[in-house]
Design an enzyme around this catalytic site. Structure first.
Site, PDB file in Angstrom:
ATOM      1  N   ASN A 106       0.870  -1.177   0.000  1.00  0.00           N
ATOM      2  CA  ASN A 106       0.000   0.000   0.000  1.00  0.00           C
ATOM      3  C   ASN A 106       0.911   1.233   0.000  1.00  0.00           C
ATOM      4  OD1 ASN A 106      -1.792   2.050   0.497  1.00  0.00           O
ATOM      5  ND2 ASN A 106      -2.405   1.348   2.534  1.00  0.00           N
ATOM      6  N   LYS A 116       0.107   4.219  -0.258  1.00  0.00           N
ATOM      7  CA  LYS A 116      -0.554   5.387   0.346  1.00  0.00           C
ATOM      8  C   LYS A 116      -0.335   6.618  -0.568  1.00  0.00           C
ATOM      9  CE  LYS A 116      -0.090   3.139   4.776  1.00  0.00           C
ATOM     10  NZ  LYS A 116      -0.011   3.246   6.226  1.00  0.00           N
ATOM     11  N   HIS A 148      -9.475   1.357   5.239  1.00  0.00           N
ATOM     12  CA  HIS A 148      -8.190   1.532   5.929  1.00  0.00           C
ATOM     13  C   HIS A 148      -8.386   2.501   7.102  1.00  0.00           C
ATOM     14  CE1 HIS A 148      -4.006   2.511   6.694  1.00  0.00           C
ATOM     15  NE2 HIS A 148      -3.683   1.444   5.986  1.00  0.00           N
ATOM     16  N   GLU A 190      -6.682   4.863   8.025  1.00  0.00           N
ATOM     17  CA  GLU A 190      -6.412   6.256   7.652  1.00  0.00           C
ATOM     18  C   GLU A 190      -7.618   6.880   6.965  1.00  0.00           C
ATOM     19  OE1 GLU A 190      -2.731   5.447   5.616  1.00  0.00           O
ATOM     20  OE2 GLU A 190      -1.803   4.965   7.545  1.00  0.00           O
ATOM     21  N   GLU A 242      -5.134  -4.772  10.757  1.00  0.00           N
ATOM     22  CA  GLU A 242      -4.114  -3.735  10.907  1.00  0.00           C
ATOM     23  C   GLU A 242      -4.383  -2.967  12.199  1.00  0.00           C
ATOM     24  OE1 GLU A 242      -2.249  -2.685   6.807  1.00  0.00           O
ATOM     25  OE2 GLU A 242      -3.827  -1.258   7.281  1.00  0.00           O
ATOM     26  N   GLY A 250       2.843   2.303  10.776  1.00  0.00           N
ATOM     27  CA  GLY A 250       3.814   3.380  10.610  1.00  0.00           C
ATOM     28  C   GLY A 250       4.589   3.726  11.862  1.00  0.00           C
ATOM     29  N   SER A 278       3.657  -2.182  10.372  1.00  0.00           N
ATOM     30  CA  SER A 278       5.110  -2.242  10.591  1.00  0.00           C
ATOM     31  C   SER A 278       5.720  -3.583  10.203  1.00  0.00           C
ATOM     32  CB  SER A 278       5.451  -1.876  12.048  1.00  0.00           C
ATOM     33  OG  SER A 278       5.120  -0.521  12.296  1.00  0.00           O
TER      34      SER A 278
HETATM   35  P1  13P Z   1       3.250   0.362   7.657  1.00  0.00           P
HETATM   36  O1  13P Z   1       3.729  -0.934   7.054  1.00  0.00           O
HETATM   37  O2  13P Z   1       3.985   1.562   7.174  1.00  0.00           O
HETATM   38  O3  13P Z   1       3.151   0.263   9.145  1.00  0.00           O
HETATM   39  O4  13P Z   1       1.742   0.575   7.112  1.00  0.00           O
HETATM   40  C1  13P Z   1       0.818  -0.466   7.218  1.00  0.00           C
HETATM   41  C2  13P Z   1      -0.402  -0.103   6.475  1.00  0.00           C
HETATM   42  O5  13P Z   1      -1.129   0.788   6.846  1.00  0.00           O
HETATM   43  C3  13P Z   1      -0.690  -0.853   5.241  1.00  0.00           C
HETATM   44  O6  13P Z   1      -1.985  -0.609   4.791  1.00  0.00           O
END
Ligand code: 13P
Length: 248
Positions: free
Chosen positions: A11, A13, A102, A104, A172, A178, A210
């Site tokens: 992803n 982002k 997600h 976010e 997640e 992150g 992560s």
């Molecule tokens: P990270 O791997 O940067 O922690 O992000 C995970 C994520 O949100 C994947 O959708």
């Protein structure tokens, strides 16, 4: 035990301008094509670039076997929805998958379970496989509400009849995204078992939060972990390839 080939998904982002996105996608496609014998990946690969790069990335990976996915879609097929993108548009751009719900988007855009459910319907209408994200916040985990939160998200967002091969759930934990703090192996096993009870056996359950080359092997070896949804470490070919290579 259903045969679930592992899926490692990147992803991206809101990362990637044309030059670096194309370089990354082209390098991944090159590695897939060049791999022989034991170097060949035993998992499927998926990359979900920002919408601006779907076309160029599609052209860079076409024929390599790497799948393309979107990061979100609108419930409607088309219309007056400025700034949105429909599932049909993603399919038209060459996507097979779409990430939905997600954290976010749930947190930054106020997306509810009901809206995520509508988007899952849209994805299916367009022939896309939805990757539905669920996960608890740190406060919810500390209050020992993690499982209840995830079960409520599943109940609120999954359609009544969820055919297995057309559905992926990504666990997640919000506090692991992150931060460099992945969930413990015990916590991943426990939560994936909870999620599995609500899904058909063919459905994939991915872990995200992560994931990096150092922890991927142990995470991907766990029962009921059918792959990974990778954020930061999917932005470099070396780290994403190392994660994918650790699928047993
Ligand atoms: P990270 O791997 O940067 O922690 O992000 C995970 C994520 O949100 C994947 O959708």
């Amino acid at each position: 035990m259903a045969d679930r080939k592992k899926l490692v998904a990147g992803n991206w982002k809101m990362n990637g301008l044309r030059s670096d996105g194309l370089t990354l996608a082209t390098e991944l496609a090159r590695r897939v094509r060049a791999a022989t014998g034991a170097e060949q990946l035993s998992c499927d690969l998926l990359i979900c670039p920002p919408a601006t790069l779907l076309g160029p990335v599609h052209d860079a990976i076409v024929g390599s076997g790497i799948h393309l996915g979107g990061q979100d879609c609108h419930p409607a097929p088309k219309g007056a929805f400025t700034g949105d993108i429909s599932a049909e548009m993603l399919a038209d751009a060459g996507c097979r998958f779409v990430i939905l719900g997600h954290s976010e988007r749930r947190q930054g855009h106020g997306e509810s379970d009901a809206l995520v459910r509508e988007k899952i319907g849209a994805a299916r209408r367009a022939g896309l496989v939805p990757i539905v994200c669920v996960g608890e916040t740190l406060a919810q985990r500390q209050a020992r509400e993690a499982a209840a939160v995830v079960v409520a998200q599943l109940a609120g967002s999954l359609p009544e009849r969820a055919a297995g091969r057309e559905l992926i759930v990504a666990y997640e934990p919000v506090w692991a995204i992150g931060t460099g703090l992945s969930a413990s192996l015990d916590d991943i096993v426990a939560m994936h078992a909870v999620i599995r009870r609500h899904l058909p056996t063919e459905a994939h359950i991915l872990y995200g939060g992560s994931v990096n080359p150092a922890n991927a092997g142990a995470i991907l070896a766990l029962g009921d972990v059918d792959g990974a949804l990778v954020g930061g470490a999917s932005l470099a070919a070396d780290s994403f390839w190392a994660i994918a290579s650790s699928c047993g």
